[in-house]
Design an enzyme around this catalytic site. Sequence first.
Site, PDB file in Angstrom:
ATOM      1  N   ARG A   1       2.680  -2.635   0.856  1.00  0.00           N
ATOM      2  CA  ARG A   1       2.100  -2.947  -0.427  1.00  0.00           C
ATOM      3  C   ARG A   1       0.652  -2.425  -0.338  1.00  0.00           C
ATOM      4  O   ARG A   1       0.433  -2.029  -1.379  1.00  0.00           O
ATOM      5  CB  ARG A   1       2.223  -4.676  -0.660  1.00  0.00           C
ATOM      6  CG  ARG A   1       3.688  -5.209  -1.320  1.00  0.00           C
ATOM      7  CD  ARG A   1       3.778  -6.600  -0.950  1.00  0.00           C
ATOM      8  NE  ARG A   1       3.989  -6.287   0.713  1.00  0.00           N
ATOM      9  CZ  ARG A   1       5.245  -6.103   0.848  1.00  0.00           C
ATOM     10  NH1 ARG A   1       6.256  -6.191   0.186  1.00  0.00           N
ATOM     11  NH2 ARG A   1       5.593  -5.992   2.489  1.00  0.00           N
ATOM     12  N   THR A   2      -0.018  -3.025   0.485  1.00  0.00           N
ATOM     13  CA  THR A   2      -1.329  -2.804   0.397  1.00  0.00           C
ATOM     14  C   THR A   2      -1.593  -1.110   0.443  1.00  0.00           C
ATOM     15  O   THR A   2      -2.304  -0.690  -0.450  1.00  0.00           O
ATOM     16  CB  THR A   2      -2.125  -3.285   1.578  1.00  0.00           C
ATOM     17  OG1 THR A   2      -1.929  -4.522   1.733  1.00  0.00           O
ATOM     18  CG2 THR A   2      -3.749  -2.970   1.169  1.00  0.00           C
TER      19      THR A   2
ATOM     20  N   ARG B   1      -7.665  -0.240   7.169  1.00  0.00           N
ATOM     21  CA  ARG B   1      -7.117  -1.312   7.606  1.00  0.00           C
ATOM     22  C   ARG B   1      -7.038  -1.337   8.922  1.00  0.00           C
ATOM     23  O   ARG B   1      -6.814  -0.093   9.407  1.00  0.00           O
ATOM     24  CB  ARG B   1      -5.373  -1.602   7.192  1.00  0.00           C
ATOM     25  CG  ARG B   1      -4.745  -2.499   8.106  1.00  0.00           C
ATOM     26  CD  ARG B   1      -3.437  -2.924   7.502  1.00  0.00           C
ATOM     27  NE  ARG B   1      -3.371  -3.721   6.120  1.00  0.00           N
ATOM     28  CZ  ARG B   1      -2.622  -4.287   5.499  1.00  0.00           C
ATOM     29  NH1 ARG B   1      -1.207  -4.029   6.286  1.00  0.00           N
ATOM     30  NH2 ARG B   1      -2.344  -4.918   4.434  1.00  0.00           N
TER      31      ARG B   1
ATOM     32  N   HIS C   1      -9.006  -9.972   4.406  1.00  0.00           N
ATOM     33  CA  HIS C   1      -8.165  -9.259   3.388  1.00  0.00           C
ATOM     34  C   HIS C   1      -8.570  -9.658   2.096  1.00  0.00           C
ATOM     35  O   HIS C   1      -7.695 -10.283   1.326  1.00  0.00           O
ATOM     36  CB  HIS C   1      -6.580  -9.503   3.706  1.00  0.00           C
ATOM     37  CG  HIS C   1      -5.546  -8.606   3.204  1.00  0.00           C
ATOM     38  ND1 HIS C   1      -6.019  -7.466   2.365  1.00  0.00           N
ATOM     39  CD2 HIS C   1      -4.305  -8.404   3.562  1.00  0.00           C
ATOM     40  CE1 HIS C   1      -4.770  -6.748   2.223  1.00  0.00           C
ATOM     41  NE2 HIS C   1      -4.066  -7.357   2.733  1.00  0.00           N
TER      42      HIS C   1
ATOM     43  N   LYS D   1      -8.454   9.868  20.356  1.00  0.00           N
ATOM     44  CA  LYS D   1      -9.195  10.577  21.426  1.00  0.00           C
ATOM     45  C   LYS D   1     -10.368   9.865  21.910  1.00  0.00           C
ATOM     46  O   LYS D   1     -11.178  10.451  22.470  1.00  0.00           O
ATOM     47  CB  LYS D   1      -9.589  12.038  20.677  1.00  0.00           C
ATOM     48  CG  LYS D   1      -8.575  12.913  20.203  1.00  0.00           C
ATOM     49  CD  LYS D   1      -9.210  13.960  19.458  1.00  0.00           C
ATOM     50  CE  LYS D   1      -7.822  15.059  18.928  1.00  0.00           C
ATOM     51  NZ  LYS D   1      -8.569  16.206  18.417  1.00  0.00           N
TER      52      LYS D   1
HETATM   53  C1  NCD Z   1      -0.521  -9.392   4.824  1.00  0.00           C
HETATM   54  C2  NCD Z   1      -1.336  -8.772   5.521  1.00  0.00           C
HETATM   55  O1  NCD Z   1      -1.225  -7.628   6.070  1.00  0.00           O
HETATM   56  O2  NCD Z   1      -2.254  -9.600   6.195  1.00  0.00           O
HETATM   57  N1  NCD Z   1       0.389  -8.581   4.116  1.00  0.00           N
HETATM   58  C3  NCD Z   1      -0.098  -7.726   2.995  1.00  0.00           C
HETATM   59  O3  NCD Z   1      -1.071  -7.093   2.915  1.00  0.00           O
HETATM   60  N2  NCD Z   1       0.539  -8.181   1.730  1.00  0.00           N
HETATM   61  C4  NCD Z   1       0.440 -10.567   5.145  1.00  0.00           C
HETATM   62  C5  NCD Z   1       1.167 -10.526   6.332  1.00  0.00           C
HETATM   63  O4  NCD Z   1       1.285  -9.266   7.121  1.00  0.00           O
HETATM   64  O5  NCD Z   1       2.030 -11.422   6.760  1.00  0.00           O
END
Ligand code: NCD
Length: 299
Positions: A48-49, A99, A127, A78
């Site tokens: 999703r993100t 991320r 997040h 590396k």
């Molecule tokens: C979440 C995450 O990556 O923290 N997912 C997301 O971005 N919607 C939640 C999860 O992984 O449980």
Amino acid sequence: MRHLIHSRDISRSDIEELFRSADELRLSREESLKGRILACLFFEPSTRTRFSFESAMHRLGGSVIGAENAREFSSASKGETIEDMMRVVSLYADGIVIRHHEEGTAARAAHASQVPVINAGDGIGQHPTQALLDLYTIWRERGSIDSLQITIVGDLKNGRTVKSLLWALSQFSNISVTLVSPSGLYLPEQVRTELRKTSLVIEETEALDPHFQTADVVYQTRIQKERFADQNEYERYKSCYCIDKAGAMKMKATSLLLHPLPRVDEISADVDDLAHAAYFRQAENGLFMRMAILKHLLG
Ligand code: NCD
């Protein structure tokens, strides 16, 4: 707001401006980021993100460069430091979404970057864009965020969405939160202590009842398998709070059931058709909220 690293850094007026902007962008065809480039660096898995950020950038007329498995396919493998990487990537792009598996890396990245950095999840830390889309969903579905009773369920120790959501909620008034988790997965002590200094009224329990039935919003989360060194421990917690249709029908008529997704077995598929189940609308809202965030930071 130059970077978006921690939910604590976003004011209530910024949040409300993003809500209005996301609502406008939902209907518009504007290409306000035409000619701009977004770099997406994902050191951890994402559906999703990453897709919603990339789609948001394309919809605003911009383009995307990136690494979906940056741990393996960037020079990090590396031994390059995040500081050097950001110094260089920020010469090639107008904004960076990152991320990472280690808490605090997004803040280091922002420090080294010459362009806005957006934290798309840093280990068990934060997040913030998820928190914004969570609040946007509540705001759209209920009209307001103030005076809510919200029950947050699951892996509060390892879940970063929960921590970001709590900080974002602390900007609003008269919010009471019930944190429901097994005692081994409580919200970390340090986060709890800091949040107690805010206006949030926080209660902790291991029991889902009756907080499930009385809440205006139930925010269910996944037990974070990948954060457990001992998979036997994960197996013990795995199915600790499962919501099925019979359970969900006990919610108040106007209550919302949210989940950042992905889900495993903590909400059964037969709940999806109930009006309470807002998690797929929540995921859709993520696209418009991320358009608003990109427009705000890169525009
Ligand atoms: C979440 C995450 O990556 O923290 N997912 C997301 O971005 N919607 C939640 C999860 O992984 O449980």
